[in-house]
Scaffold this active site. Sequence first.
Site, PDB file in Angstrom:
ATOM      1  N   LYS A   1       0.842  -1.196   0.000  1.00 33.59           N
ATOM      2  CA  LYS A   1       0.000   0.000   0.000  1.00 33.59           C
ATOM      3  C   LYS A   1       0.883   1.254   0.000  1.00 33.59           C
ATOM      4  CE  LYS A   1      -3.913  -2.306   0.415  1.00 33.59           C
ATOM      5  NZ  LYS A   1      -3.384  -3.573  -0.097  1.00 33.59           N
ATOM      6  N   ASP A   2       0.298   2.358  -0.450  1.00 35.78           N
ATOM      7  CA  ASP A   2       1.031   3.618  -0.516  1.00 35.78           C
ATOM      8  C   ASP A   2       1.581   4.018   0.851  1.00 35.78           C
ATOM      9  OD1 ASP A   2      -1.079   3.720  -2.785  1.00 35.78           O
ATOM     10  OD2 ASP A   2       0.316   5.317  -3.316  1.00 35.78           O
ATOM     11  N   ARG A   3       2.762   4.627   0.841  1.00 35.11           N
ATOM     12  CA  ARG A   3       3.319   5.159   2.083  1.00 35.11           C
ATOM     13  C   ARG A   3       2.621   6.462   2.467  1.00 35.11           C
ATOM     14  NH1 ARG A   3       6.329   9.121   3.667  1.00 35.11           N
ATOM     15  NH2 ARG A   3       6.792   9.811   1.542  1.00 35.11           N
TER      16      ARG A   3
END
Length: 352
Positions: free
Chosen positions: A80-82
Amino acid sequence: MTELELLGPRASGQPLGTAILKAVAEDFQVDEVLDIPLSGQGEHLWLWVEKRDLNTEEAARRLARAAGVPVRSISYAGLKDRQALTRQWFSLHLPGKADPDLSRAEDATLRVLKQVRHQRKLQRGAHSANGFTLRLTALAADHAALDARLQTLKQQGVPNYFGGQRFGHGGGNVQDAQHWAARKALPEQRNVRSRLLSAARSYLFNQVLAARVADGSWQRAQVGDLLAFTDSRSFFSAGEQECSDPRLAILDLHPTGPMWGEGPSPAAGAALTLETAIGQQHALLCQWLANAGMSHERRILRLPIGGLTWHYPEPDILQLEFVLPAGCFATVVVRELVDLVPAGQTDSPCVF
């Protein structure tokens, strides 16, 4: 490399204005959708984790340290996106062990919201979808035009491009892949090798999709196309009859593009002609992927947007909520609406 070179043309025409995405983590929220009933018993402890401005791999390392197990004992379905507020599942392999105290892993960037035992570990790619809540701030665009564009996207979907984050800053991952392909070699580090192979396949897929967006065939089945359902990894060839399948019109069935690997494309007709031409233009990259043992797979060209709703908490804020299949990018939905400008800060809360 520019965004246009890495992705391709928009399908909806020119952007309707500008906005900021990810001014704060709450502006980009992701909830993993996992359709697996958990038994409540077994040697695997499943964790429902909320993380803020923290990538999945670092969260896994922190959870493993707190549990006193090697990082190889922890699993997750996807990255998942940071720069986001995300909620996703992890599983810890704890044979014969009690539930560990995970409080040492928790702080302002990570919280364990739930933990449940299960007999099996969480497999990569096991999630069926991701739910998104996005807040576009500093919005400079006409609401009526946005509403009309969003209604169109809801009905016809968007091109299923791999988003720019797959390719690194300025397409650096693609350039690195091209460098290794020219040397006919692979990086020794497993994570680097995986990242560059993924970037190369994604770039080639985007090249095919870009050509089909340009000629208008990205959402239309052609004889010789390979068709797939939204949530299926299998595909079948399109003849005259399949090209008029009513499931195409309701966004259940879609033409696909190549995820390059060993062997020729199984497509035929115009699709094969295009894919062969793209392959010849990038012959070194295609051969590099084949030599790396990648198998030829397919990915749908059209991305249906599930449960799309939107509203304006403030005149200069657009909030979007929708669900996308696993492996698809929310930013390619936003790209069909507005141009994104560098993030600033806003004080408006995200309304649910």
